[in-house]
Scaffold this active site. Structure first.
Site, short mmCIF file in Angstrom:
data_model
loop_
_atom_site.label_atom_id
_atom_site.label_comp_id
_atom_site.label_asym_id
_atom_site.label_seq_id
_atom_site.Cartn_x
_atom_site.Cartn_y
_atom_site.Cartn_z
N THR A 279 0.81 -1.22 0.00
CA THR A 279 0.00 0.00 0.00
C THR A 279 0.85 1.27 0.00
OG1 THR A 279 -1.50 1.29 1.39
CG2 THR A 279 -0.13 -0.28 2.52
N TYR B 18 -1.39 0.37 10.02
CA TYR B 18 -1.73 -0.32 8.76
C TYR B 18 -0.51 -0.29 7.83
CZ TYR B 18 -3.65 -0.96 4.09
OH TYR B 18 -3.87 -1.36 2.80
#
Ligand code: UDP
Length: 328
Positions: free
Chosen positions: A118, A142
């Site tokens: 990501t 995250y």
């Protein structure tokens, strides 16, 4: 017989679109999913194995039964805000799950691994165009958990000969252009589906998270990429591995950022309806701008995003939003 690919998280938004792309390219996607965030109804192109990455025997059994030529690893928790509030959950599930999966792959002799990483691994970078070589400095758990898995992949490559392609996604949006699958999370936290719910009257309004960012209009800039284009890149990444062309890291964006206000404007143009909006506070963990250069994916994989205009992404998401959606 078609080569099998084990797709963790294949019942989720991005994973399901990848399964469709794999099936179109002649592979049999075997979905491995605990259905905590995915939908059994989204599994349409191959078998569903209900299993949990926290449970190593589940993975071992799936690899032994299906003997895949590769694993595509989508299954993960992926909400920035949640990861700020509960970092332990993200480190345990994302990193622990990936570790089990990689150990299982090593034991079973699976040598090809495509990983969903990501842009959140970059953190806040002052509006620079992000490339594969930009230093990664995540600002939330995250992003931190995904960066740890990238490193784990390199280590497993050296020790156990597992080849990898890492894709760093920017903001995935839209729905299958044929309308077979689309974005549906429980709860929904993403900008475009929330905005379209507000347009359709299913929510009172969209809250804009922060209007004081150092961006041209004060709202966050994101690089939105159509989920079908992203899915296509995964097939190209898989072929790269199966052809023995080696490891690779690729940013998947379009090189163009849109602010939250611009997304709202585009939605007005596509739906011909007003978006009820309220201006709110910043959401903890959000970077001001995340925009990528996809030069490497285009040059090395031959990736050609075809659906990633903001108009098509919102249009396909809007068409999907008119449908009943998944119930199981
Ligand atoms: N956003 C917003 N209101 C919402 C949800 C998101 O203003 O209800 C903003 C968010 O701050 C970010 C952008 O929209 O700048 C995209 O957020 P999303 O959650 O869709 O994806 P993320 O960037 O977290 O992966």
């Amino acid at each position: 017989m078609a080569d099998r690919v084990l797709v963790t998280g294949g019942a989720g938004y991005v994973g399901a679109h990848a399964c469709k792309a794999l099936a179109r390219a002649g592979y049999l996607p075997v979905v491995f999913d605990n259905l905590s965030n995915g939908w059994a109804e989204a599994v349409k192109w191959g078998p569903l194995v209900r299993g949990d990455l926290m449970d190593r025997p589940d993975i071992d059994a799936a690899l032994a039964e299906h003997r895949p030529v590769a694993v595509m690893h989508f299954a993960a928790l992926s909400l920035v805000g949640e990861s700020v509030k509960d970092p332990a959950l993200y480190w345990r599930v994302n990193v622990g799950g990936a570790l089990n999966l990689l150990e299982s792959c090593s034991a079973a002799g699976v040598k090809n691994f495509v990983f969903s990483s990501t842009c959140a691994t970059y953190g806040d970078q002052d509006g620079v165009l992000l490339t594969e070589d930009t230093p990664q400095r995540p600002i939330n758990a995250y992003g931190g958990s995904k960066l740890a898995i990238e490193q784990m992949l390199r280590d497993f490559g050296v020790a156990h000969g597992i080849n990898h392609v890492i894709f760093r996604y920017f903001n995935v949006a839209g729905a299958d252009p044929d309308g077979e699958i689309g974005e549906q999370h429980r709860p929904e936290t993403h900008l475009i589906p929330l905005m379209l719910d507000a347009v359709a009257g299913k929510r009172p309004a969209l809250t804009v998270f922060g209007t004081d960012y150092p961006t041209p209009d004060g709202t966050c800039l994101r690089d939105y990429v159509h989920v079908a284009d992203l899915a296509g890149a995964h097939v190209l990444g898989l072929r790269r591995l199966l052809d023995g062309r080696g490891n690779g890291v690729f940013c998947l964006g379009t090189g163009r950022g849109f602010s939250v206000r611009e997304v709202i404007e585009a939605s007005r143009a596509v739906t011909n309806r007003e978006v009820p909006v309220v201006m709110g506070e910043r959401r903890p963990g959000d970077a001001a701008a995340l925009v990528s250069s996809s030069t490497r994916a285009v040059a090395e994989l031959g990736w050609e995003p075809q659906h990633s205009s903001l108009r098509q992404m919102i249009g396909d998401a809007w068409a999907w939003a008119q449908k009943p959606g998944f119930s199981a």
